[in-house]
Design an enzyme around this catalytic site. Sequence first.
Site, short mmCIF file in Angstrom:
data_model
loop_
_atom_site.label_atom_id
_atom_site.label_comp_id
_atom_site.label_asym_id
_atom_site.label_seq_id
_atom_site.Cartn_x
_atom_site.Cartn_y
_atom_site.Cartn_z
CB SER A 128 -1.43 -2.81 5.18
OG SER A 128 -1.08 -3.15 6.50
CE1 TYR A 153 3.57 0.05 4.21
CE2 TYR A 153 2.60 -0.36 6.36
CZ TYR A 153 2.83 -0.76 5.06
OH TYR A 153 2.31 -1.94 4.61
CE LYS A 157 0.96 -0.58 1.45
NZ LYS A 157 1.17 -0.93 0.04
C1 UD1 Z 1 4.05 -4.50 10.92
C2 UD1 Z 1 3.72 -3.05 10.77
C3 UD1 Z 1 2.50 -2.92 9.92
C4 UD1 Z 1 2.75 -3.56 8.57
C5 UD1 Z 1 3.17 -5.00 8.76
C6 UD1 Z 1 3.63 -5.57 7.43
C7 UD1 Z 1 4.59 -1.96 12.80
C8 UD1 Z 1 4.23 -1.29 14.07
N1 UD1 Z 1 3.55 -2.46 12.08
O1 UD1 Z 1 2.94 -5.17 11.56
O2 UD1 Z 1 2.17 -1.56 9.75
O3 UD1 Z 1 1.59 -3.51 7.78
O4 UD1 Z 1 4.26 -5.08 9.66
O5 UD1 Z 1 4.00 -6.89 7.55
O6 UD1 Z 1 5.74 -2.09 12.44
N2 UD1 Z 1 7.93 -8.63 17.35
C9 UD1 Z 1 8.84 -8.97 18.32
N3 UD1 Z 1 10.18 -8.94 18.01
C10 UD1 Z 1 10.64 -8.58 16.76
C11 UD1 Z 1 9.68 -8.24 15.76
C12 UD1 Z 1 8.34 -8.27 16.10
O7 UD1 Z 1 8.48 -9.30 19.45
O8 UD1 Z 1 11.87 -8.55 16.54
C13 UD1 Z 1 6.48 -8.70 17.67
C14 UD1 Z 1 5.80 -7.35 17.56
O9 UD1 Z 1 5.84 -6.65 18.75
C15 UD1 Z 1 4.38 -7.78 17.15
C16 UD1 Z 1 4.57 -9.09 16.39
O10 UD1 Z 1 5.88 -9.56 16.73
O11 UD1 Z 1 3.64 -8.04 18.30
C17 UD1 Z 1 4.47 -8.93 14.90
O12 UD1 Z 1 5.33 -7.88 14.49
P1 UD1 Z 1 5.61 -7.54 12.96
O13 UD1 Z 1 6.02 -8.77 12.23
O14 UD1 Z 1 6.56 -6.36 12.91
O15 UD1 Z 1 4.18 -7.13 12.39
P2 UD1 Z 1 3.16 -5.99 12.87
O16 UD1 Z 1 3.73 -5.11 13.89
O17 UD1 Z 1 1.88 -6.67 13.19
#
Ligand code: UD1
Length: 343
Positions: A128, A153, A157
């Site tokens: 990842s 997590y 990785k």
């Molecule tokens: C997350 C994990 C990462 C993992 C990846 C797998 C965290 C901090 N990181 O990445 O370690 O490898 O998933 O797919 O969890 N967001 C919202 N509202 C929500 C959900 C997300 O605003 O309900 C935003 C988050 O703040 C972020 C973006 O959407 O800016 C993407 O979030 P997400 O899909 O959880 O991915 P990552 O955080 O990049």
Amino acid sequence: MSNKLKVLLTGGCGYIGSHTAVELMRAGHEVVIADDLVNASRSVLPRIEKLGGAKAPFYELDVCDEAALDALFAKEKPDAVIHFAGLKCVPESVTKPLLYYRNNLVSTMNLLAVMSKYGTGSIVFSSSATVYGEAEKMPISEDQPTGACTNPYGMTKHMSEVIIRDTAAAEKGLGAVLLRYFNPIGADESGLIGEEPLGVPNNLLPFVAQVATGRREKLFVYGNDYPTPDGTCIRDYIHVTDLALAHVKALDYISQRKGCEVFNVGTGKGYSVLEVVDAFSKACGHPVRYEFAPRRAGDIPAMYADPEKAERVLGWKAVRSMEKMCEDTWRWQSNNPMGYEKE
Ligand code: UD1
């Protein structure tokens, strides 16, 4: 013409594993699936077989159970392994670090030991972009430092990467590819298979899709005061079918070589949370409700890949657009609003 291989997919019933199983079958490889079904459904199997046009022998087992894994290898004698199996919930890994270290590291070590015993020559590992931690330079290339991960997590990785690299250096018969995924979204364009998170989704797209079907009321956008053009975080979203095809290319590559290589798997293009919400709203035909909420701990403002090495070395490039990613997610979600049928 590449070799036709018999490939064991650990975690092959999961989101990325199931899409990769289909693409391997489409490329003419034989697929064997092992999964403990802790975070996946058995009902994905007939769908994989339908889409891929081939049968996949299935073993319900935990890769941490070395005896069960040994028995599988004795029977199937796979040529190669793609190791998807693992726990992947970031907040859970913070509250249950030992569960994550034990599960994700013991499984990787068992697999390498059993591969060595049976002379299995190739492994592709699901890593990842989280291994880069808070990377300083964008886009991120493979030579940037890794290991300063912000949660257990991510550390599993990183540590699995180290274990695989050291083992490939010691075992002259082993070839390994580490694929560092950016943010996989989307679904097979048939709408038959897709992502089915357990409980309330942590990741953006599954949450957005569940708001769009009315299963959840609204999305909380975590933070609108980041130093980005619209104030929301930027990520490199990649269509899961492009990601699956990267595994097929990685396997073709490593099955003819030894040693260890690492590749980013992303598009190289970043989208903000609001841009994703907008693209999804267009795909589903109505606005996705959202509300701004405080920043989520551990989120970084912007992260996107330099995918040049994968194109140069593997001949792989992501080609599916954000529009397509949202359309395919929507097709899967609206055809299967409650995910796979329960057994
Ligand atoms: C997350 C994990 C990462 C993992 C990846 C797998 C965290 C901090 N990181 O990445 O370690 O490898 O998933 O797919 O969890 N967001 C919202 N509202 C929500 C959900 C997300 O605003 O309900 C935003 C988050 O703040 C972020 C973006 O959407 O800016 C993407 O979030 P997400 O899909 O959880 O991915 P990552 O955080 O990049």
